[in-house]
Write an enzyme that holds these catalytic residues in place. Structure first.
Site, mmCIF file in Angstrom:
data_model
loop_
_atom_site.group_PDB
_atom_site.id
_atom_site.type_symbol
_atom_site.label_atom_id
_atom_site.label_comp_id
_atom_site.label_asym_id
_atom_site.label_seq_id
_atom_site.Cartn_x
_atom_site.Cartn_y
_atom_site.Cartn_z
ATOM 1 C CB ALA A 116 -0.894 -0.018 1.232
ATOM 2 C CD GLU A 171 1.515 -5.509 5.862
ATOM 3 O OE1 GLU A 171 2.321 -6.421 6.145
ATOM 4 O OE2 GLU A 171 0.794 -5.534 4.849
HETATM 5 N N1 CO8 Z 1 4.563 3.185 -0.726
HETATM 6 C C1 CO8 Z 1 4.935 4.332 -1.274
HETATM 7 N N2 CO8 Z 1 6.076 4.489 -1.967
HETATM 8 C C2 CO8 Z 1 6.856 3.423 -2.093
HETATM 9 C C3 CO8 Z 1 6.532 2.165 -1.521
HETATM 10 C C4 CO8 Z 1 5.310 2.073 -0.821
HETATM 11 N N3 CO8 Z 1 4.890 0.925 -0.292
HETATM 12 N N4 CO8 Z 1 7.530 1.300 -1.800
HETATM 13 C C5 CO8 Z 1 8.439 1.983 -2.518
HETATM 14 N N5 CO8 Z 1 8.049 3.258 -2.686
HETATM 15 C C6 CO8 Z 1 8.756 4.326 -3.384
HETATM 16 C C7 CO8 Z 1 9.936 4.833 -2.589
HETATM 17 O O1 CO8 Z 1 9.512 5.781 -1.619
HETATM 18 C C8 CO8 Z 1 10.796 5.428 -3.658
HETATM 19 O O2 CO8 Z 1 10.278 6.686 -4.004
HETATM 20 P P1 CO8 Z 1 11.284 7.930 -4.305
HETATM 21 O O3 CO8 Z 1 12.070 7.495 -5.507
HETATM 22 O O4 CO8 Z 1 10.349 9.063 -4.569
HETATM 23 O O5 CO8 Z 1 12.127 8.071 -3.084
HETATM 24 C C9 CO8 Z 1 10.565 4.504 -4.842
HETATM 25 O O6 CO8 Z 1 9.332 3.817 -4.582
HETATM 26 C C10 CO8 Z 1 11.651 3.478 -5.021
HETATM 27 O O7 CO8 Z 1 11.794 2.781 -3.771
HETATM 28 P P2 CO8 Z 1 13.198 2.616 -3.019
HETATM 29 O O8 CO8 Z 1 14.123 3.750 -3.360
HETATM 30 O O9 CO8 Z 1 12.917 2.389 -1.581
HETATM 31 O O10 CO8 Z 1 13.752 1.294 -3.719
HETATM 32 P P3 CO8 Z 1 14.756 0.231 -3.077
HETATM 33 O O11 CO8 Z 1 15.148 -0.665 -4.189
HETATM 34 O O12 CO8 Z 1 15.822 0.892 -2.299
HETATM 35 O O13 CO8 Z 1 13.847 -0.615 -2.037
HETATM 36 C C11 CO8 Z 1 11.896 -1.787 -1.311
HETATM 37 C C12 CO8 Z 1 12.780 -1.377 -2.509
HETATM 38 C C13 CO8 Z 1 12.651 -2.762 -0.427
HETATM 39 C C14 CO8 Z 1 10.660 -2.469 -1.882
HETATM 40 C C15 CO8 Z 1 11.505 -0.539 -0.505
HETATM 41 O O14 CO8 Z 1 10.997 0.445 -1.407
HETATM 42 C C16 CO8 Z 1 10.480 -0.770 0.551
HETATM 43 O O15 CO8 Z 1 10.794 -1.300 1.606
HETATM 44 N N6 CO8 Z 1 9.206 -0.374 0.286
HETATM 45 C C17 CO8 Z 1 8.145 -0.464 1.255
HETATM 46 C C18 CO8 Z 1 7.695 -1.891 1.413
HETATM 47 C C19 CO8 Z 1 6.613 -2.006 2.468
HETATM 48 O O16 CO8 Z 1 6.831 -1.772 3.634
HETATM 49 N N7 CO8 Z 1 5.407 -2.380 2.023
HETATM 50 C C20 CO8 Z 1 4.273 -2.546 2.905
HETATM 51 C C21 CO8 Z 1 3.484 -1.286 2.975
HETATM 52 S S1 CO8 Z 1 2.182 -1.383 4.167
HETATM 53 C C22 CO8 Z 1 0.985 -2.239 3.381
HETATM 54 O O17 CO8 Z 1 1.108 -2.674 2.267
HETATM 55 C C23 CO8 Z 1 -0.268 -2.446 4.161
HETATM 56 C C24 CO8 Z 1 -1.362 -3.036 3.291
HETATM 57 C C25 CO8 Z 1 -2.672 -2.975 3.964
HETATM 58 C C26 CO8 Z 1 -3.251 -1.617 3.961
HETATM 59 C C27 CO8 Z 1 -4.443 -1.563 4.789
HETATM 60 C C28 CO8 Z 1 -5.153 -0.233 4.736
HETATM 61 C C29 CO8 Z 1 -4.983 0.633 5.882
#
Ligand code: CO8
Length: 260
Positions: A66, A134
């Site tokens: 998300a 999460e």
């Molecule tokens: N949300 C928003 N932006 C994101 C997300 C995300 N989940 N994941 C990546 N991005 C963005 C980064 O902020 C970055 O943006 P910018 O270039 O503007 O800085 C861009 O995508 C590229 O990401 P990274 O630079 O971080 O890329 P890396 O290769 O270094 O890392 C990862 C890749 C490991 C995937 C890393 O981006 C990461 O950890 N992302 C978050 C993963 C995460 O925690 N996902 C779970 C989110 S919570 C969720 O899904 C709950 C679902 C249920 C919702 C219920 C409703 C309330």
């Protein structure tokens, strides 16, 4: 219908639905989930579509979860609504007539892993990574992860992934049954298409009734589920496809199914 955050293409009887926010690693914001809902309705109504492939744009992520930048400002009510929206939309995948194949081309984290789990079949590229991180953000899984992950891989393994937020690679995902097959990234879509076309070549009504039996039956006790199976088995005997399929077998030729 035009979409901002999705691509929807058709290749014969197969539709390919791509979450298209590559700069945010295809993170699911509310607009994207709402568009997904509309696209699923559109596909569900389209009888020319016999199978759907769901994937992410780019070569790095299926869906990285998300959208954290949107979620961080939610209050309790907005968070609950977003979770409920996700539940309703992901459930549409399970209840739409056509089988949906997740072609997982990179990170499938949080809501991305949850979306993949709502698909009927998961195949993945060698770079795919899975997890429910999460708890590392102070959240619980909210798009069905606490429910679908234990159902798919068992309570013990699911609890470990959900409690630790650990990210697993594709080999581990394959080992625990989270994905059916693993392919090099550059052949993933070709393999997804082969599988979708194979499914599309089978008797469409029978395939759709089978999906219904699986998905509805999972929420029933065994006796009710078997009674439902018997009903839909009986229903196939009213189809032209059943006559064609059985005749073709006996006449030693390939069936020509019309989905009737
Ligand atoms: N949300 C928003 N932006 C994101 C997300 C995300 N989940 N994941 C990546 N991005 C963005 C980064 O902020 C970055 O943006 P910018 O270039 O503007 O800085 C861009 O995508 C590229 O990401 P990274 O630079 O971080 O890329 P890396 O290769 O270094 O890392 C990862 C890749 C490991 C995937 C890393 O981006 C990461 O950890 N992302 C978050 C993963 C995460 O925690 N996902 C779970 C989110 S919570 C969720 O899904 C709950 C679902 C249920 C919702 C219920 C409703 C309330």
């Amino acid at each position: 219908m035009e979409y901002t955050n999705l691509l929807l293409e058709k290749n014969g009887a197969v539709a390919v639905l791509t979450i298209n926010r590559p700069k945010a690693l295809n993170a699911l914001n509310s607009d994207t989930v709402t568009e997904l809902s509309t696209a699923l309705d559109e596909l569900g109504r389209d009888s020319s579509v016999k199978a759907v492939i769901l994937t992410g744009s780019g070569e790095k992520a299926f869906i990285a979860g998300a959208d954290i930048s949107q979620m961080k400002d939610f209050n309790c009510m907005q968070a609950r609504h977003f979770a409920q929206l996700g539940h309703a939309v992901f459930r549409k995948i399970e209840l739409m007539p056509q089988p949906v194949i997740a072609a997982i081309n990179g990170f499938a984290l949080g809501g991305g892993c949850e979306l993949a789990m709502a698909c009927d079949i998961r195949i993945a590229a060698e770079n795919a990574k899975f997890g429910q991180p999460e708890v590392t953000l102070g959240l619980t899984a909210g798009f069905g992860g606490t429910q679908r992950l234990p159902r798919l891989i068992g309570t013990g393994l699911a609890s470990e992934l959900l409690f630790t937020g650990d990210i697993i690679d594709v080999n581990e995902a394959y080992r625990i049954g989270l994905v059916n097959k693993v392919y090099p990234l550059d052949t993933l879509m070709e393999e997804a298409m082969k599988l979708a076309k194979k499914i599309s070549s089978r008797a469409p009504v029978a395939v759709q009734l089978t999906k219904s039996a699986i998905q509805r039956g999972l929420n029933m006790d065994l006796d009710s589920a078997q009674a439902y199976e018997a009903e839909i088995f009986g229903l196939t005997f009213s189809t032209q496809d059943k006559t064609e399929g059985c005749s073709a077998f006996l006449e030693k030729r390939k069936p020509a199914f019309e989905g009737k």
